[in-house]
Enzyme design. Structure first.
Site, PDB file in Angstrom:
ATOM      1  N   CYS A 113       0.514  -0.809  -0.343  1.00 49.52           N
ATOM      2  CA  CYS A 113       0.447   0.066   0.209  1.00 49.52           C
ATOM      3  C   CYS A 113       0.692   1.362  -0.097  1.00 49.52           C
ATOM      4  CB  CYS A 113      -0.927   0.192   1.373  1.00 49.52           C
ATOM      5  SG  CYS A 113      -1.860  -1.656   1.697  1.00 49.52           S
ATOM      6  N   HIS A 253      -3.086   6.705   3.513  1.00 43.30           N
ATOM      7  CA  HIS A 253      -3.312   6.017   2.777  1.00 43.30           C
ATOM      8  C   HIS A 253      -4.988   5.699   3.861  1.00 43.30           C
ATOM      9  CE1 HIS A 253      -3.849   2.294   1.682  1.00 43.30           C
ATOM     10  NE2 HIS A 253      -3.419   1.556   3.222  1.00 43.30           N
ATOM     11  N   ASN A 283      -9.938  -0.060   1.065  1.00 44.83           N
ATOM     12  CA  ASN A 283      -8.578  -0.011   0.848  1.00 44.83           C
ATOM     13  C   ASN A 283      -8.579  -0.224  -0.363  1.00 44.83           C
ATOM     14  OD1 ASN A 283      -6.203  -0.468   0.939  1.00 44.83           O
ATOM     15  ND2 ASN A 283      -5.959  -1.313   3.036  1.00 44.83           N
TER      16      ASN A 283
HETATM   17  O1  UT7 Z   1      -3.269  -1.207   3.890  1.00 47.14           O
HETATM   18  C1  UT7 Z   1      -3.175  -2.479   4.609  1.00 47.14           C
HETATM   19  C2  UT7 Z   1      -3.367  -1.832   5.887  1.00 47.14           C
HETATM   20  N1  UT7 Z   1      -4.161  -2.679   6.564  1.00 47.14           N
HETATM   21  C3  UT7 Z   1      -4.944  -2.025   7.649  1.00 47.14           C
HETATM   22  O2  UT7 Z   1      -4.481  -0.739   8.271  1.00 47.14           O
HETATM   23  C4  UT7 Z   1      -6.237  -2.790   8.304  1.00 47.14           C
HETATM   24  C5  UT7 Z   1      -5.543  -2.741   9.888  1.00 47.14           C
HETATM   25  N2  UT7 Z   1      -6.511  -3.015  10.841  1.00 47.14           N
HETATM   26  C6  UT7 Z   1      -7.909  -3.193  10.758  1.00 47.14           C
HETATM   27  O3  UT7 Z   1      -8.217  -2.357   9.938  1.00 47.14           O
HETATM   28  C7  UT7 Z   1      -8.742  -3.659  11.861  1.00 47.14           C
HETATM   29  O4  UT7 Z   1      -7.911  -4.439  12.355  1.00 47.14           O
HETATM   30  C8  UT7 Z   1      -9.560  -4.691  10.957  1.00 47.14           C
HETATM   31  C9  UT7 Z   1     -10.844  -3.743  10.561  1.00 47.14           C
HETATM   32  C10 UT7 Z   1      -9.079  -5.344  10.499  1.00 47.14           C
HETATM   33  C11 UT7 Z   1     -10.655  -5.060  12.725  1.00 47.14           C
HETATM   34  O5  UT7 Z   1     -10.503  -4.694  13.357  1.00 47.14           O
HETATM   35  P1  UT7 Z   1     -10.273  -5.113  14.989  1.00 47.14           P
HETATM   36  O6  UT7 Z   1     -11.319  -3.923  15.915  1.00 47.14           O
HETATM   37  O7  UT7 Z   1      -9.119  -5.137  15.298  1.00 47.14           O
HETATM   38  O8  UT7 Z   1     -11.529  -6.020  14.523  1.00 47.14           O
HETATM   39  P2  UT7 Z   1     -10.699  -8.048  15.901  1.00 47.14           P
HETATM   40  O9  UT7 Z   1      -9.762  -8.516  14.570  1.00 47.14           O
HETATM   41  O10 UT7 Z   1     -10.139  -7.795  16.684  1.00 47.14           O
HETATM   42  O11 UT7 Z   1     -11.948  -8.669  15.914  1.00 47.14           O
HETATM   43  C12 UT7 Z   1     -13.354  -8.242  16.465  1.00 47.14           C
HETATM   44  C13 UT7 Z   1     -14.532  -9.467  16.497  1.00 47.14           C
HETATM   45  C14 UT7 Z   1     -13.435 -10.051  16.148  1.00 47.14           C
HETATM   46  O12 UT7 Z   1     -14.910 -11.794  16.669  1.00 47.14           O
HETATM   47  P3  UT7 Z   1     -14.640 -12.071  18.294  1.00 47.14           P
HETATM   48  O13 UT7 Z   1     -12.557 -12.620  17.962  1.00 47.14           O
HETATM   49  O14 UT7 Z   1     -13.964 -11.009  19.757  1.00 47.14           O
HETATM   50  O15 UT7 Z   1     -15.150 -12.268  18.961  1.00 47.14           O
HETATM   51  C15 UT7 Z   1     -13.292 -10.907  14.803  1.00 47.14           C
HETATM   52  O16 UT7 Z   1     -13.849 -12.177  14.638  1.00 47.14           O
HETATM   53  O17 UT7 Z   1     -14.741  -9.358  14.952  1.00 47.14           O
HETATM   54  C16 UT7 Z   1     -15.365 -10.755  14.369  1.00 47.14           C
HETATM   55  N3  UT7 Z   1     -14.729 -10.117  12.935  1.00 47.14           N
HETATM   56  C17 UT7 Z   1     -15.630  -9.134  11.716  1.00 47.14           C
HETATM   57  N4  UT7 Z   1     -17.232  -9.480  12.539  1.00 47.14           N
HETATM   58  C18 UT7 Z   1     -18.336  -9.180  11.348  1.00 47.14           C
HETATM   59  C19 UT7 Z   1     -13.825  -9.791  12.434  1.00 47.14           C
HETATM   60  N5  UT7 Z   1     -14.030  -9.729  11.248  1.00 47.14           N
HETATM   61  C20 UT7 Z   1     -15.414  -8.544  10.557  1.00 47.14           C
HETATM   62  C21 UT7 Z   1     -16.434  -9.201  10.015  1.00 47.14           C
HETATM   63  N6  UT7 Z   1     -17.938  -8.761  10.774  1.00 47.14           N
HETATM   64  N7  UT7 Z   1     -16.366  -8.743   8.657  1.00 47.14           N
END
Ligand code: UT7
Length: 347
Positions: A113, A253, A283
């Site tokens: 990215c 970004h 993204n």
């Molecule tokens: O350009 C490349 C760079 N990429 C990035 O900058 C991405 C960086 N990361 C992020 O933006 C965030 O970490 C995410 C948006 C990917 C995730 O947000 P988060 O607040 O860190 O969520 P998490 O990964 O901690 O997941 C929280 C919960 C999990 O469930 P449990 O384990 O708490 O029960 C996931 O399984 O949300 C669940 N989950 C979803 N639920 C509904 C993960 N994806 C989804 C989804 N819909 N699409």
């Protein structure tokens, strides 16, 4: 003598098909509410069968050439930032060069990215050294074909598109005020498409294991991204002797609105001066910054003389930031290129 550079043309292209969060929720265990609150994304553009990284890059580049009042024959160099090229070999930059009908050198920058900011900095160096006077820099990505559409933690975040700028030499006060290019390969496993290269060739086994898809450890990348964004922004401001109030437009970004909000607040930037379009594109990796930049020019939010702050981060792990000053008046390097779009701004 070192020359200055400025941006004289811009363009972007996104595939016609828009996919909303609700549409994704019909086939994936997710919801509009989760995607919006965690990432700020509402919808993304997804490539159709006739869209390819090369074709999207070409469309954006043609628009940028048009805005600059140039033709492909005027280009001295083409830089394409992408991690989703049409083929591993040949480089997609040569396809774009051929599509445009350009007769110059072309290279692909695969820096995740972060690639567009690397490209912009590289283009400036060629211009500053006096080697070239007109360089096309494109960020283009077709990520949707590299996603595991059952991996809800990753697939809901990405989209397809391309953005392009033309950089030209100028004698005016303009160009790169400061920059930082960073890389920390020890974090490579946090954002990786394991198969497809030489290490894990595409075999029946690797395909069955889904190793050809993009995998992301969201939490780790999130931690890295917030740190990289804030630190690199601070570095470029210090290096250029510029304070947050001196920045006219911050174009980060577009991976997650929460990451942007965090960086804006930590860096003490005015939220009114920040471009956010992740809600409409998701993204698009190396394409987010040039798409946002192109939209900012279109909306007259980026104006002649402005100081822009651009910050990218992503796979590698890599990061890059720069402060870039736009020329205050139109550029006519050969004394024959008028610049209608920028002239309009000055009226
Ligand atoms: O350009 C490349 C760079 N990429 C990035 O900058 C991405 C960086 N990361 C992020 O933006 C965030 O970490 C995410 C948006 C990917 C995730 O947000 P988060 O607040 O860190 O969520 P998490 O990964 O901690 O997941 C929280 C919960 C999990 O469930 P449990 O384990 O708490 O029960 C996931 O399984 O949300 C669940 N989950 C979803 N639920 C509904 C993960 N994806 C989804 C989804 N819909 N699409």
């Amino acid at each position: 003598m070192l020359k200055n550079s400025t941006i004289t043309g811009w363009g972007h292209y996104a595939p016609e098909r828009v996919v909303t969060n609700d549409e994704l929720a019909e086939t994936i265990d997710t919801s509009d509410e989760w995607i919006r609150t965690r990432s700020g994304i509402r919808e993304r553009h997804i490539a159709g069968p006739d869209d390819h990284t090369s074709t999207m890059a070409t469309r954006a580049a043609e628009m940028a050439l048009d805005r600059a009042g140039l033709t492909a024959a005027d280009l001295d160099l083409i830089l394409i930032a992408t991690s989703s090229p049409d083929y591993l070999t040949p480089p997609v930059s040569s396809q774009v060069q051929d599509n445009l009908g350009a007769a110059c050198g072309a290279m692909t920058l695969a820096v995740g990215c972060t690639g567009f900011v690397y490209g912009l900095v590289t283009a400036h160096q060629f211009i500053a050294a006096g080697s070239y006077s007109t360089v096309l820099v494109v960020g283009a990505e077709l990520i949707s074909r590299n996603l595991d559409w059952t991996d809800r933690g990753t697939c809901v975040l990405f989209g397809d598109g391309a953005g392009a700028v033309i950089m030209q030499a100028t004698d005016q006060k303009a160009g790169l005020l400061s920059h930082v290019l960073g890389s920390d390969g020890s974090g490579h496993e946090h954002l990786i498409q394991p198969s497809g290269g030489c290490r894990i060739p595409p075999t029946h086994e690797s395909l069955d294991a889904g190793q050809n898809f993009l995998r992301m450890n969201g939490r780790e990348v999130f931690k890295f991204a917030t740190r990289a964004m804030v630190e690199s922004l601070s570095q470029v401001m210090t290096e250029a002797g510029i304070e947050p109030k001196d920045i006219d437009l911050f174009i980060p970004h577009q991976a997650n609105a929460r990451i942007i909000e965090y960086a804006v607040q930590k860096a003490g930037l005015d939220p009114e001066k920040v471009i956010v379009n992740v809600d409409r594109y998701g993204n698009t990796s190396a394409a987010t910054i040039p798409i946002a930049l192109s939209e900012a020019f279109e909306a007259r939010r980026a104006k002649p003389g402005d100081t822009l702050a651009l910050v990218g981060f992503g796979a590698g792990l890599t990061w890059a930031a720069c402060l870039f000053q736009l020329a205050a008046a139109p550029v006519s390097p050969n004394g024959q290129h008028e610049h209608p779009a920028v002239e309009g701004f000055i009226a």
